[in-house]
Motif scaffolding. Structure first.
Motif, PDB file in Angstrom:
ATOM      1  N   ASN A  22       0.817  -1.218   0.000  1.00 10.46           N
ATOM      2  CA  ASN A  22       0.000   0.000   0.000  1.00 10.46           C
ATOM      3  C   ASN A  22       0.846   1.261   0.000  1.00 10.46           C
ATOM      4  O   ASN A  22       0.457   2.274  -0.593  1.00 10.46           O
ATOM      5  CB  ASN A  22      -0.960  -0.019   1.183  1.00 10.46           C
ATOM      6  CG  ASN A  22      -2.205  -0.837   0.901  1.00 10.46           C
ATOM      7  OD1 ASN A  22      -3.184  -0.330   0.367  1.00 10.46           O
ATOM      8  ND2 ASN A  22      -2.160  -2.110   1.252  1.00 10.46           N
ATOM      9  N   ALA A  23       2.005   1.230   0.649  1.00  8.16           N
ATOM     10  CA  ALA A  23       2.894   2.386   0.621  1.00  8.16           C
ATOM     11  C   ALA A  23       3.375   2.661  -0.802  1.00  8.16           C
ATOM     12  O   ALA A  23       3.409   3.810  -1.255  1.00  8.16           O
ATOM     13  CB  ALA A  23       4.092   2.159   1.548  1.00  8.16           C
ATOM     14  N   ARG A  24       3.723   1.600  -1.509  1.00  6.23           N
ATOM     15  CA  ARG A  24       4.142   1.771  -2.906  1.00  6.23           C
ATOM     16  C   ARG A  24       3.000   2.332  -3.754  1.00  6.23           C
ATOM     17  O   ARG A  24       3.201   3.223  -4.583  1.00  6.23           O
ATOM     18  CB  ARG A  24       4.609   0.436  -3.481  1.00  6.23           C
ATOM     19  CG  ARG A  24       5.134   0.532  -4.915  1.00  6.23           C
ATOM     20  CD  ARG A  24       5.766  -0.763  -5.372  1.00  6.23           C
ATOM     21  NE  ARG A  24       6.929  -1.090  -4.567  1.00  6.23           N
ATOM     22  CZ  ARG A  24       8.143  -0.568  -4.767  1.00  6.23           C
ATOM     23  NH1 ARG A  24       8.323   0.306  -5.729  1.00  6.23           N
ATOM     24  NH2 ARG A  24       9.143  -0.932  -3.995  1.00  6.23           N
ATOM     25  N   LYS A  25       1.789   1.840  -3.498  1.00  2.77           N
ATOM     26  CA  LYS A  25       0.631   2.331  -4.243  1.00  2.77           C
ATOM     27  C   LYS A  25       0.393   3.819  -3.962  1.00  2.77           C
ATOM     28  O   LYS A  25       0.000   4.567  -4.867  1.00  2.77           O
ATOM     29  CB  LYS A  25      -0.612   1.524  -3.876  1.00  2.77           C
ATOM     30  CG  LYS A  25      -1.851   1.934  -4.664  1.00  2.77           C
ATOM     31  CD  LYS A  25      -3.075   1.110  -4.276  1.00  2.77           C
ATOM     32  CE  LYS A  25      -4.302   1.580  -5.036  1.00  2.77           C
ATOM     33  NZ  LYS A  25      -5.532   0.832  -4.641  1.00  2.77           N
ATOM     34  N   VAL A  26       0.622   4.242  -2.734  1.00  2.00           N
ATOM     35  CA  VAL A  26       0.473   5.666  -2.393  1.00  2.00           C
ATOM     36  C   VAL A  26       1.418   6.505  -3.254  1.00  2.00           C
ATOM     37  O   VAL A  26       1.019   7.510  -3.852  1.00  2.00           O
ATOM     38  CB  VAL A  26       0.746   5.904  -0.897  1.00  2.00           C
ATOM     39  CG1 VAL A  26       0.952   7.386  -0.607  1.00  2.00           C
ATOM     40  CG2 VAL A  26      -0.409   5.366  -0.063  1.00  2.00           C
ATOM     41  N   GLY A  27       2.687   6.088  -3.306  1.00  2.00           N
ATOM     42  CA  GLY A  27       3.650   6.836  -4.117  1.00  2.00           C
ATOM     43  C   GLY A  27       3.266   6.857  -5.587  1.00  2.00           C
ATOM     44  O   GLY A  27       3.304   7.915  -6.241  1.00  2.00           O
ATOM     45  N   GLU A  28       2.887   5.712  -6.113  1.00  3.04           N
ATOM     46  CA  GLU A  28       2.491   5.621  -7.518  1.00  3.04           C
ATOM     47  C   GLU A  28       1.273   6.490  -7.807  1.00  3.04           C
ATOM     48  O   GLU A  28       1.223   7.192  -8.830  1.00  3.04           O
ATOM     49  CB  GLU A  28       2.186   4.166  -7.873  1.00  3.04           C
ATOM     50  CG  GLU A  28       3.406   3.258  -7.895  1.00  3.04           C
ATOM     51  CD  GLU A  28       3.036   1.793  -8.091  1.00  3.04           C
ATOM     52  OE1 GLU A  28       1.815   1.477  -8.036  1.00  3.04           O
ATOM     53  OE2 GLU A  28       3.951   0.974  -8.283  1.00  3.04           O
ATOM     54  N   THR A  29       0.288   6.437  -6.922  1.00  3.93           N
ATOM     55  CA  THR A  29      -0.944   7.200  -7.127  1.00  3.93           C
ATOM     56  C   THR A  29      -0.671   8.697  -7.134  1.00  3.93           C
ATOM     57  O   THR A  29      -1.196   9.432  -7.989  1.00  3.93           O
ATOM     58  CB  THR A  29      -1.975   6.856  -6.035  1.00  3.93           C
ATOM     59  OG1 THR A  29      -2.257   5.454  -6.083  1.00  3.93           O
ATOM     60  CG2 THR A  29      -3.260   7.635  -6.231  1.00  3.93           C
ATOM     61  N   LEU A  30       0.157   9.159  -6.208  1.00  2.00           N
ATOM     62  CA  LEU A  30       0.500  10.577  -6.185  1.00  2.00           C
ATOM     63  C   LEU A  30       1.177  10.989  -7.485  1.00  2.00           C
ATOM     64  O   LEU A  30       0.867  12.036  -8.064  1.00  2.00           O
ATOM     65  CB  LEU A  30       1.408  10.879  -4.992  1.00  2.00           C
ATOM     66  CG  LEU A  30       0.760  10.764  -3.607  1.00  2.00           C
ATOM     67  CD1 LEU A  30       1.787  10.997  -2.514  1.00  2.00           C
ATOM     68  CD2 LEU A  30      -0.394  11.760  -3.461  1.00  2.00           C
ATOM     69  N   ALA A  31       2.118  10.163  -7.937  1.00  2.00           N
ATOM     70  CA  ALA A  31       2.820  10.479  -9.180  1.00  2.00           C
ATOM     71  C   ALA A  31       1.868  10.522 -10.366  1.00  2.00           C
ATOM     72  O   ALA A  31       1.905  11.457 -11.184  1.00  2.00           O
ATOM     73  CB  ALA A  31       3.924   9.452  -9.420  1.00  2.00           C
ATOM     74  N   LEU A  32       0.999   9.530 -10.473  1.00  2.00           N
ATOM     75  CA  LEU A  32       0.089   9.454 -11.613  1.00  2.00           C
ATOM     76  C   LEU A  32      -0.930  10.586 -11.612  1.00  2.00           C
ATOM     77  O   LEU A  32      -1.429  10.977 -12.668  1.00  2.00           O
ATOM     78  CB  LEU A  32      -0.621   8.095 -11.622  1.00  2.00           C
ATOM     79  CG  LEU A  32       0.293   6.892 -11.901  1.00  2.00           C
ATOM     80  CD1 LEU A  32      -0.466   5.580 -11.726  1.00  2.00           C
ATOM     81  CD2 LEU A  32       0.904   6.979 -13.289  1.00  2.00           C
ATOM     82  N   GLN A  33      -1.225  11.124 -10.425  1.00  5.31           N
ATOM     83  CA  GLN A  33      -2.157  12.253 -10.345  1.00  5.31           C
ATOM     84  C   GLN A  33      -1.444  13.599 -10.395  1.00  5.31           C
ATOM     85  O   GLN A  33      -2.067  14.651 -10.249  1.00  5.31           O
ATOM     86  CB  GLN A  33      -2.998  12.142  -9.070  1.00  5.31           C
ATOM     87  CG  GLN A  33      -3.961  10.970  -9.081  1.00  5.31           C
ATOM     88  CD  GLN A  33      -5.077  11.097  -8.059  1.00  5.31           C
ATOM     89  OE1 GLN A  33      -5.312  12.169  -7.497  1.00  5.31           O
ATOM     90  NE2 GLN A  33      -5.781  10.008  -7.814  1.00  5.31           N
ATOM     91  N   GLY A  34      -0.128  13.558 -10.595  1.00  4.44           N
ATOM     92  CA  GLY A  34       0.636  14.798 -10.736  1.00  4.44           C
ATOM     93  C   GLY A  34       0.847  15.548  -9.447  1.00  4.44           C
ATOM     94  O   GLY A  34       1.109  16.755  -9.458  1.00  4.44           O
TER      95      GLY A  34
END
Length: 201
Positions: A22-34
């Protein structure tokens, strides 16, 4: 608009892989949402995982780390920006200055201290930014029950607990950040004006 989010989380990975996932998903999600990730600058534990998740997805990551930790080579070597500050207190002020919102992932004493300070500052009107708990696998269930108890017993005004954003879905937290309504502050605290000025420089 919420453009930058401070993430507080453990410098250990935890015993269950669900936390790192879930921590990795948080980072990915922030990046993908700019959105820019603001965090404590470390490379270990969930801190490193969330930073790596954002960086690998092409995101912008800003770390803030005290000199003492940087000297022990605990700083992440590949961040977009790394601010090295004098001490832990300066770290929290800098992170609060850079972020538009705050979220706690699973962690221990340091994570709780960081999110509770920002929540307290919000109650006092030092800033007007939302605070959230990403309640992965029910990690914060007992803590949230305790916070409700502080309301029942008359130590926390209900509007402040109601203003806390809690979810086991990070995308939902991001949506609620955008809809956040600032509660009326607890009271005016003139002697804390210097801190408010630091955060608005």
């Amino acid at each position: 608009m919420i453009a930058s989010i401070a993430v507080f989380c453990g410098s250990a990975p935890g015993k269950d892989s669900v936390f790192a996932e879930n921590a990795r998903k948080v980072g990915e999600t922030l990046a993908l949402q700019g959105k820019t990730l603001i965090y404590g600058g470390g490379r270990a534990g969930l801190m490193g995982v969330v930073a790596d998740g954002a960086l690998q997805a092409g995101g912008r990551v800003i770390g803030v780390i005290p000199e003492s930790l940087a000297e022990h080579e605990l700083a992440h070597p590949h961040l977009t920006e790394l601010h090295i500050v004098e001490n832990m207190h300066a770290r929290k002020i800098k992170m609060s200055e850079l972020a538009d919102a705050f979220v706690a992932l699973p962690g221990a004493a340091g994570t709780l201290e960081e999110i509770f300070e920002q929540w307290t500052w919000a109650q006092l009107g030092i800033h007007f930014k939302p605070c959230a708990f990403f309640n992965v696998d029910g990690f914060y269930d007992d803590l949230l029950k305790f916070l409700q108890l502080t309301t029942v017993k008359g130590f926390t005004q209900p509007r402040f607990c109601e203003a806390l954003i809690v979810s086991n879905c990070f995308e939902q937290i991001l949506q609620q950040f955008e809809q956040y309504r600032v509660p009326e502050m607890k009271w005016e605290v003139p002697e804390l004006e210097w801190l408010q000025q630091e955060l608005t420089k």
